[in-house]
Design an enzyme around this catalytic site. Structure first.
Site, PDB file in Angstrom:
ATOM      1  N   GLY A 101      -1.242  -9.098   0.525  1.00 20.82           N
ATOM      2  CA  GLY A 101      -1.882  -7.644   0.706  1.00 20.82           C
ATOM      3  C   GLY A 101      -2.131  -7.087  -0.550  1.00 20.82           C
ATOM      4  CB  ALA A 102      -2.940  -5.287  -2.637  1.00 22.13           C
ATOM      5  CG  MET A 103      -1.468  -9.037  -7.867  1.00 22.89           C
ATOM      6  SD  MET A 103       0.324  -9.759  -7.922  1.00 22.89           S
ATOM      7  CE  MET A 103       1.237  -9.470  -9.635  1.00 22.89           C
ATOM      8  CD  GLU A 104       2.629  -5.909  -8.915  1.00 26.11           C
ATOM      9  OE1 GLU A 104       3.848  -5.890  -9.287  1.00 26.11           O
ATOM     10  OE2 GLU A 104       2.185  -5.774  -7.955  1.00 26.11           O
ATOM     11  CG  ASN A 105      -3.511  -8.719 -10.376  1.00 23.00           C
ATOM     12  OD1 ASN A 105      -3.859  -8.733  -9.341  1.00 23.00           O
ATOM     13  ND2 ASN A 105      -3.222  -9.319 -11.617  1.00 23.00           N
ATOM     14  CG  HIS A 118       3.028  -0.413  -2.350  1.00 23.54           C
ATOM     15  ND1 HIS A 118       4.654  -0.460  -2.508  1.00 23.54           N
ATOM     16  CD2 HIS A 118       3.265  -2.237  -3.417  1.00 23.54           C
ATOM     17  CE1 HIS A 118       5.146  -1.555  -2.941  1.00 23.54           C
ATOM     18  NE2 HIS A 118       4.290  -2.467  -3.358  1.00 23.54           N
ATOM     19  CD  GLU A 119      -0.186  -3.499  -4.505  1.00 26.14           C
ATOM     20  OE1 GLU A 119       0.200  -3.711  -5.274  1.00 26.14           O
ATOM     21  OE2 GLU A 119       0.377  -3.909  -3.323  1.00 26.14           O
ATOM     22  CG  HIS A 163       3.753  -2.282  -8.181  1.00 17.54           C
ATOM     23  ND1 HIS A 163       4.183  -2.406  -8.447  1.00 17.54           N
ATOM     24  CD2 HIS A 163       3.477  -2.633  -7.182  1.00 17.54           C
ATOM     25  CE1 HIS A 163       4.877  -3.058  -7.287  1.00 17.54           C
ATOM     26  NE2 HIS A 163       4.357  -3.266  -7.039  1.00 17.54           N
ATOM     27  CD  GLU A 193       6.632  -5.814  -4.968  1.00 16.64           C
ATOM     28  OE1 GLU A 193       6.637  -4.977  -4.541  1.00 16.64           O
ATOM     29  OE2 GLU A 193       5.501  -6.245  -5.779  1.00 16.64           O
TER      30      GLU A 193
END
Length: 755
Positions: A141-145, A177-178, A181, A200
């Protein structure tokens, strides 16, 4: 999780932290935007060439999995956010050209997330710029880089014409959410992948709380529990079971699971319930202060709460290490002579994984004692266990609690707010649940009372179908269902949830063994039609009172109106036996929420009607250049609850709009068919299983992560009746016999077959 090692030599582990400076060079024509983590340091043209460069510096040590680099040509929207300390942060969202105006809601959600995290957890953003890049081909869905979040564009792009209310809610939640993080995952990361739930589960809890504050807390909580029961409970009860903190893994990508995320969130929620708002915030503050810039463990996380509050969390820590869903049995005993209520409570846990112990948990059981007037009763004393703030702290396998000084026998309201991820068995009497469905002051418990009555009735109806008997419809259930439908004092979105029948998959889980999907579907259709006819007048009134408004807004109030009217539309169709109301709703729809729902109704209720084919063609033609919307078109057809849907799905895989290489499209068609169509996927001839296994083998060659995730649809095959069970096993063994399967897929297959 382990991707940086593919770029260059690196100790690509989450506990190896480093400060990164990135210089990117590319053609200015091909890639006008050069992005990476941190703050921009320098940029310019490279003399004598058509190339340019950009230098980024991230001052915060981070593991390699949080590194990101983007070079490309995008549309961009910009904004800014002023933190509580007065710093101005630049905000940018990058999307495909021509879609910039559809990123406005995501930007608004981002700004609300940033403010909420400051106010609720005291967390201020730490860089000068925050960026989101949305792409259409993305496994997750997404990534918190760090400072440069990478998103699947379905969780960024939205406008009333192309996005549903649920799409808006998902965007809001995943953007939050991201962003959250940044502290719970980035500033404090996990020491190793066994600690994945640390970042998570905690961050899911935070985004759940954010969404609850932005929308209806009761509706959000019910949605969370339905998701948990639909995905995590079966995982806990099958061959893919594992603790919230796994002990072993073959492929880390396979442990981004409902147990790590959703059950991990429930564990954090229990911690907040046990400690109270003040104690939980004190523990979080200590966690941020003590472990900022570190790669931490679950033990360190829990130690912060223990140190901040003095609470002994030794037994509570078992939630991270014992797999399985506990069952709570509550046996009330009323003593009229001395006006005392005794609750005998037992907790039990079947170990789904060999070698795991099953010690009793420390779990908070929120409750109330409801009097005949619907008000919570007050007791004089409570002995036998720790009881405070409406919560029983269960720590033993068997506990007896005595409540004295009660004026009369109360009805016990159990597991309010779903205070622990457990099952309750045996259930309370039907009379008590009918009373709670009308009077419980806790919104979740009130919904649960009605939902459990519906589940029991649907289960009994299924058994009647299997025996070849007529279904004995319960007039008392119809009466309470109608009373809830008619209760305009209830929030519209909440009322819509109460009136939505439990899914066929929920009935299958309730039956548990020798499942016959055809019998479940037949019973479900019959019960739905009976309730619709019984309450037709009420649904007609709701349908009339909630006429569509032409001022669409994706807020909670508007979404609630649309949700309740959609329930009324469906039930009026079922009452009449035809889809006239759905066709009318489709013709009058001016937003995707109403349009997609109406199209789903006409396709599911009247698939063979030439008008239905025309409606599908018109929808596809209008949205042929909107991949996210076309995904809905595929899913609607994949979930038609008929045994011949498989043939339609197979034809759709050959359509020009279908691509085996696009994760969203594969999930929209193949994934939706396997997980959202109980009767068609589980055909007695095994052809549904064969289709999935063949599809997974094909996908595995190009995208092992998606293949492995699709394969989890077979995790509960042993619950089917013998003919289907044998067919499923045959297909799984044929797939397992193939050579050159990926590690991702082999891991899921081996565990599924071993179960």
């Amino acid at each position: 999780a382990e991707g940086f090692r593919r770029i260059t030599y690196a100790y690509d582990r989450p506990d190896v932290l480093a400060v990164y400076t990135t210089r990117i060079e590319a053609s200015r024509t091909d890639a006008p935007f050069l992005l990476s983590n941190g703050n921009p340091v320098e940029a310019g043209d490279i003399p004598g060439t058509d190339r340019h460069f950009a230098v980024w510096h991230d001052p915060f040590p981070k593991p390699a999995y949080l590194y990101a680099m983007v070079a490309g040509d995008f549309g961009r929207i910009e904004d800014s956010f002023t933190t509580l300390s007065g710093r101005v942060v630049k905000l940018e969202i990058f999307v495909e050209h021509g879609r910039e105006d559809r990123a406005d809601y995501a930007m608004d959600a981002l700004k609300r997330s940033m403010r909420w995290d400051e106010e609720r957890f005291g967390r201020e953003y730490d860089l000068d710029i925050f960026m989101i890049v949305a792409v259409s081909d993305f496994n997750m869905g997404a990534m918190e880089n760090k400072g440069l979040n990478i998103f699947n564009d379905k969780y960024v792009l939205a406008d009333p014409r192309t996005a549903t209310d649920q799409d808006y809610a998902n965007i809001e939640a995943i953007i939050a959410h991201e962003y959250f993080h940044n502290w719970t995952g980035n500033r404090i990361t996990c020491r190793d992948w066994f600690q994945l739930c640390l970042k998570e589960g905690l961050t899911v809890y935070r985004d759940h709380e954010f969404s609850a504050d932005m929308r209806s807390r009761a509706v959000k909580r019910i949605a969370e529990v339905r998701l948990l029961r639909a995905h995590q409970f079966p995982e806990d009860n099958g061959p893919l079971a594992h603790p919230v903190r796994p002990r072993t893994y073959r492929e880390i990508n396979n442990f981004y699971t409902a147990t790590v995320y959703e059950k991990g969130s429930e564990v954090v929620r229990m911690l907040a319930t046990i400690l109270g708002e003040t104690g939980f915030r004190a523990g979080m503050d200590l966690f941020f202060a003590r472990h900022d810039g570190q790669a931490a463990t679950i033990e360190q996380f829990l130690a912060c709460f223990a140190d901040a509050t003095g609470e002994d969390l030794t037994q509570f820590a078992l939630w991270y290490d014992q797999p399985g869903t506990p069952n709570i049995a509550v046996m009330p005993q009323w003593q009229e002579a001395n006006h005392t209520l005794s609750l005998v409570i037992e907790q039990s846990l079947r170990a789904p994984v060999t070698g795991h112990t099953t010690n009793p948990f420390h779990l908070p059981l929120a409750f109330g004692l409801v009097g005949a007037d619907g008000e919570d009763m007050v007791w004089k004393t409570a002995t036998g266990a720790r009881v405070e703030n409406g919560v029983i702290h269960l720590t033993a396998r068997r506990t007896t609690i005595n409540f004295t000084g009660l004026a009369a026998r109360p009805v016990v309201s159990l597991l309010r707010g779903f205070s622990a991820p457990v099952t309750l068995s045996p259930r309370q009497s039907a009379d008590d649940r009918r009373f709670l469905a009308r009077h419980d002051s806790d919104s979740f418990a009130r919904w649960e009372a009605l939902n459990s009555l519906l589940v029991d009735h649907l289960k009994n109806a299924t058994l009647s179908v299997q025996r070849g008997e007529a279904i004995d419809h319960d007039p008392a259930l119809s009466e309470i269902y109608g009373a809830v439908a008619a209760d305009s004092s209830l929030d519209n979105a909440y009322r819509a949830l109460c009136l939505t029948l439990p899914a066929e998959t929920e009935i299958a889980r309730e039956i548990g063994t020798d499942i016959d999907p055809d019998a479940i579907h037949s019973a479900h259709q019959s019960v739905a039609s009976h309730l619709a006819r019984t309450c037709e007048t009420i649904f007609a009134r709701i349908h009339h009172e909630l006429q569509p408004r032409r001022d669409y807004a994706p807020d909670a109030a508007g979404a609630g109106r649309r949700a309740l009217r959609q329930v009324a539309t469906e039930m009026l169709c079922r009452a009449s036996g035809h889809a006239e109301h759905a066709f009318s709703a489709l013709a009058g729809a001016d937003n995707m929420t109403d349009r997609a729902h109406a199209l789903m109704l006409v396709v599911h209720l009247d698939a063979d009607n030439p008008q239905t084919a025309e409606a599908l063609n018109a929808f596809r033609t209008e949205f042929r250049n909107e991949p996210i919307v076309l995904d809905k078109w595929f899913t609607i057809q994949a979930t038609i609850p008929r045994s011949d849907t498989l043939e339609r799905v197979e034809k759709l895989t050959k359509q020009p709009g279908f691509s085996w290489e696009n994760p969203n499209r594969v999930r929209a068609l193949v994934g939706a068919f396997a997980t959202g169509n109980l009767v068609a996927f589980n055909r007695a001839d095994g052809s549904g299983f064969a289709f999935l296994c063949q599809s997974v083998a094909r996908i595995d060659a190009v995208n092992p992560q998606v293949a492995a995730r699709l394969m989890t649809a077979m995790r509960s095959f042993r619950m089917l009746e013998p003919v289907r069970r044998d067919e499923a096993l045959r297909c799984l063994n044929q797939l397992a016999a193939r050579e050159h399967l990926s590690v991702d897929l082999r891991d899921i297959l081996d565990r599924t077959l071993a179960g």
